[in-house]
Design a protein around this motif. Structure first.
Motif, short mmCIF file in Angstrom:
data_model
loop_
_atom_site.label_atom_id
_atom_site.label_comp_id
_atom_site.label_asym_id
_atom_site.label_seq_id
_atom_site.Cartn_x
_atom_site.Cartn_y
_atom_site.Cartn_z
N GLU A 240 53.95 38.26 90.51
CA GLU A 240 54.01 37.54 91.77
C GLU A 240 52.62 37.07 92.17
OE1 GLU A 240 55.14 39.98 95.11
OE2 GLU A 240 54.20 41.76 94.23
N GLY A 241 52.57 36.15 93.09
CA GLY A 241 51.29 35.64 93.57
C GLY A 241 51.51 34.72 94.76
N PHE A 242 50.47 33.97 95.10
CA PHE A 242 50.52 33.12 96.29
C PHE A 242 49.95 31.74 95.98
CE2 PHE A 242 50.06 37.50 97.78
CZ PHE A 242 51.07 37.59 98.73
N VAL A 243 50.42 30.75 96.73
CA VAL A 243 49.88 29.41 96.67
C VAL A 243 49.75 28.90 98.10
CG1 VAL A 243 52.17 28.36 96.35
CG2 VAL A 243 50.10 27.09 95.69
N GLY A 244 48.61 28.28 98.41
CA GLY A 244 48.39 27.73 99.73
C GLY A 244 48.72 26.25 99.77
N CYS A 245 49.54 25.85 100.74
CA CYS A 245 49.93 24.45 100.89
C CYS A 245 49.06 23.82 101.99
CB CYS A 245 51.40 24.33 101.23
SG CYS A 245 52.48 24.99 99.93
N ALA A 246 48.23 22.87 101.60
CA ALA A 246 47.20 22.37 102.50
C ALA A 246 47.77 21.66 103.73
CB ALA A 246 46.28 21.42 101.73
N LEU A 247 48.52 20.61 103.51
CA LEU A 247 48.93 19.75 104.61
C LEU A 247 49.91 20.44 105.56
CD1 LEU A 247 48.56 16.96 105.84
CD2 LEU A 247 50.45 16.15 104.42
N SER A 248 50.83 21.23 105.01
CA SER A 248 51.78 21.95 105.86
C SER A 248 51.20 23.26 106.39
CB SER A 248 53.07 22.24 105.08
OG SER A 248 52.79 22.92 103.88
N THR A 249 50.06 23.67 105.87
CA THR A 249 49.35 24.89 106.29
C THR A 249 50.27 26.11 106.21
OG1 THR A 249 48.20 23.41 107.83
CG2 THR A 249 47.63 25.73 107.92
N ASN A 250 50.88 26.27 105.06
CA ASN A 250 51.74 27.41 104.78
C ASN A 250 51.27 28.11 103.51
OD1 ASN A 250 53.48 26.71 106.92
ND2 ASN A 250 54.66 25.35 105.61
N VAL A 251 51.60 29.38 103.40
CA VAL A 251 51.37 30.12 102.16
C VAL A 251 52.72 30.56 101.63
CG1 VAL A 251 50.35 32.16 101.08
CG2 VAL A 251 49.07 30.89 102.83
N PHE A 252 52.98 30.25 100.36
CA PHE A 252 54.20 30.66 99.70
C PHE A 252 53.89 31.80 98.73
CE2 PHE A 252 55.76 26.77 101.37
CZ PHE A 252 57.15 26.83 101.33
N ARG A 253 54.80 32.72 98.67
CA ARG A 253 54.78 33.76 97.62
C ARG A 253 55.69 33.28 96.50
NH1 ARG A 253 58.92 37.81 97.00
NH2 ARG A 253 58.28 39.45 95.54
N PHE A 254 55.19 33.28 95.26
CA PHE A 254 56.04 33.00 94.11
C PHE A 254 56.25 34.30 93.34
CE2 PHE A 254 51.69 31.75 92.90
CZ PHE A 254 51.46 32.56 91.79
N TYR A 255 57.40 34.43 92.71
CA TYR A 255 57.75 35.70 92.09
C TYR A 255 58.82 35.50 91.01
CZ TYR A 255 61.74 35.30 95.25
OH TYR A 255 62.86 34.84 95.91
N ARG A 256 58.87 36.43 90.10
CA ARG A 256 59.92 36.42 89.07
C ARG A 256 61.15 37.11 89.62
NH1 ARG A 256 59.94 39.42 83.23
NH2 ARG A 256 60.08 41.18 84.65
N THR A 257 62.31 36.49 89.42
CA THR A 257 63.55 37.05 89.94
C THR A 257 64.15 38.02 88.93
OG1 THR A 257 65.05 35.41 88.98
CG2 THR A 257 63.93 34.81 91.04
N GLU A 258 65.21 38.70 89.34
CA GLU A 258 65.91 39.62 88.44
C GLU A 258 66.54 38.89 87.27
OE1 GLU A 258 68.69 41.76 90.77
OE2 GLU A 258 67.18 42.97 91.83
N ARG A 259 66.80 37.60 87.43
CA ARG A 259 67.38 36.79 86.34
C ARG A 259 66.32 36.40 85.30
NH1 ARG A 259 69.05 34.36 90.97
NH2 ARG A 259 67.63 32.61 90.57
N GLY A 260 65.05 36.58 85.66
CA GLY A 260 63.99 36.22 84.74
C GLY A 260 63.38 34.86 84.99
N ASP A 261 63.94 34.09 85.94
CA ASP A 261 63.31 32.82 86.29
C ASP A 261 62.37 33.07 87.47
OD1 ASP A 261 65.15 33.28 88.28
OD2 ASP A 261 66.03 31.27 88.25
N TRP A 262 61.86 32.00 88.08
CA TRP A 262 60.87 32.15 89.14
C TRP A 262 61.34 31.45 90.41
CZ3 TRP A 262 56.19 34.88 88.59
CH2 TRP A 262 56.02 35.45 87.32
N ALA A 263 60.93 31.99 91.54
CA ALA A 263 61.31 31.45 92.84
C ALA A 263 60.12 31.54 93.78
CB ALA A 263 62.51 32.20 93.41
#
Length: 484
Positions: A268-291
């Protein structure tokens, strides 16, 4: 200067905690300084800055390495080898890789012969990049465990948007070897990236069309589709694009810096969205893909006297402490740096905040009409009797997590648009003292590097690199990871 004297292993540290506990205090830093879009006619240069509080040259630029060309726009830098090569004693961190965002020129700098006075080792000319990869506008450089250097790109040779990756031979002559991605796997936009081999994944982000963003930001260009709002998920072993996660045109506007957790056992990790000024967490799901899910939302401020009726914070840089406990980011328009406890990555807690000027200071032309966070506009910042123009932008944390360094320049074309006074008077480098127990940020008023006082005229200081590796350049692999 932070590498081991007798190297029985490769460069860096065996684990993030090893770096946090055993790395010596940083004494010098390398900072690319940009003169493009300033009144100075000289080239960009790499500054060596003394940050040793026991030195007579504390807070001074002690060496300047001028580039031989004009208008490069040095931006983000990386190393030829880092902690991902820790298990290989034949590797050495001795070359700083410096891509030029506008010229597509890539400078390889020797930092080993004399760390204080680095010199140019080789120049990879743009024609070689264009001919061998079909890419241009290089941005982020990361070393790979096999000795190669990988650089993300924003566009094609004509400045159209095109996300892809250049591979350099980091072991020998730094020649361009070609593209990392398999044919047919380029992305609509490019920007930053971070890889995690244990989970066979790389995450990359999106900025915008180089020829559009070159001289400034127009909100209409976002509506026209010239900027991204997705992150890309890659199959690391096979160099194939597996997923594109749309963060939303409203909530995920312009995702920039990508930061995996330093612990390579955590998918898992984070990405900062500049214009919307939000931080998203990205992560691997139980299915093995990413969300991805939004975990931090900085509200815009309703204003008067600015280009738009609402001003976003504009998250431009983020990083994680080496123990993965604290997340930091800068709001370049609002003017604050924030510290979040991310022990629970789904529920970050704001534990520290400091204001370092910005666009809503009391003495500026902008009047805040509605603010969901502040009761009054912040005071302007003065250091040594001089106003600090601009706002916090690039940040770098000491490996022990106690000192956060910050520079104020984003990118010269946007600096000129949003902070013309900074372009005129030069950018600054500041230090924030960090409470690593409970959280908290305090400006260190004894620390100031003024790039407005440079011999060749004011310059725009950007990213910060320690010779021995730092929180945003080194990637750790599971084979060398101790327990966190």
């Amino acid at each position: 200067m932070q590498e081991k004297a007798c190297q029985e292993v490769g460069p860096g540290y065996k684990s993030p905690l090893d770096a946090m506990r055993n790395a010596p205090r940083e004494k010098i830093v390398y900072v690319p300084c940009i003169r493009r879009n300033t009144a100075t006619t000289g080239p960009d240069y790499l500054a060596t800055v003394d940050i040793d509080p026991h030195s007579k040259n504390y807070c001074k630029v002690i060496h300047r390495l001028d580039m031989p060309y004009l208008g490069d726009e040095l931006h983000h830098t990386g190393w030829n080898a880092c902690s991902s090569c820790y298990d290989d004693p034949t590797k050495k961190r001795n070359r700083l890789v410096m891509p030029s965002l506008m010229s597509t020129r890539i400078y390889i700098v020797d930092t080993d012969t004399d760390p204080v006075q680095p010199k140019i080792y080789k120049i990879v000319e743009p024609e070689e990049v264009y001919q061998k990869t079909g890419l241009g506008n290089p941005h982020t450089a990361h070393c790979l465990a096999n000795g190669q250097v990988m650089i993300s790109c924003l566009g094609d040779p004509k400045g159209n948007a095109k996300g892809g990756f250049v591979i350099l031979d980091g072991c020998c002559d730094f020649a361009v070897q070609g593209n990392w991605e398999k044919p047919g796997n380029t992305t609509e936009f490019g920007y930053d990236f971070w890889y995690q081999p244990k989970f066979n994944v790389m995450i990359s982000s999106q900025w915008g069309t180089p020829k559009v963003l070159m001289n400034g930001f127009n909100p209409e260009d976002y509506e026209k589709g010239h900027y991204g709002h997705s992150i890309n998920v890659w199959d690391w072993d096979n160099h194939i694009l597996k997923q594109t996660i749309d963060l939303g045109k409203v909530e995920g506007a312009i995702p920039l810096e990508v930061r995996f957790m330093h612990n390579p056992d955590r998918p898992e990790g984070f990405v900062g969205c500049a214009l919307s000024t939000n931080v998203f967490r990205f992560y691997r799901t139980e299915r093995g893909d990413w969300a991805a899910e939004k975990v931090i939302d900085v509200p815009s401020k309703k204003v008067q006297g600015w280009a738009l009726p609402e001003m976003p914070g504009l998250i431009t840089d983020i990083l994680l402490s080496m123990d993965d406990r604290f997340l930091y980011f800068s709001n370049w328009l609002h003017g604050d740096i924030r510290q979040y406890d991310v022990t629970d990555t789904r529920n970050p807690k704001l534990v520290g905040q400091v204001w370092l000027n910005g666009s809503i200071c009391k003495d500026g032309p902008v009047k805040v009409l509605e603010d969901k966070e502040l009761k009054e506009q912040p005071e302007p910042l003065y250091m040594n009797g001089k106003r600090v123009h601009g706002a916090p932008q690039m940040i770098q944390l000491s490996l022990d997590g106690k000192r956060l360094y910050v520079t104020t320049s984003l990118y010269s074309g946007w600096d000129k648009q949003f902070y013309p006074d900074m372009v005129e008077h030069g950018s600054k480098m500041l230090q924030i003292d960090v409470d690593t127990e409970k959280g908290g940020l305090t400006l260190n008023r004894a620390f100031l590097v003024d790039f407005g006082q440079e011999p060749g005229g004011p310059s725009l200081a950007h990213e910060i690199r320690y010779p021995g590796g730092d929180c945003t350049s080194d990637i750790y692999l599971s084979t060398t990871m101790g327990k966190l």
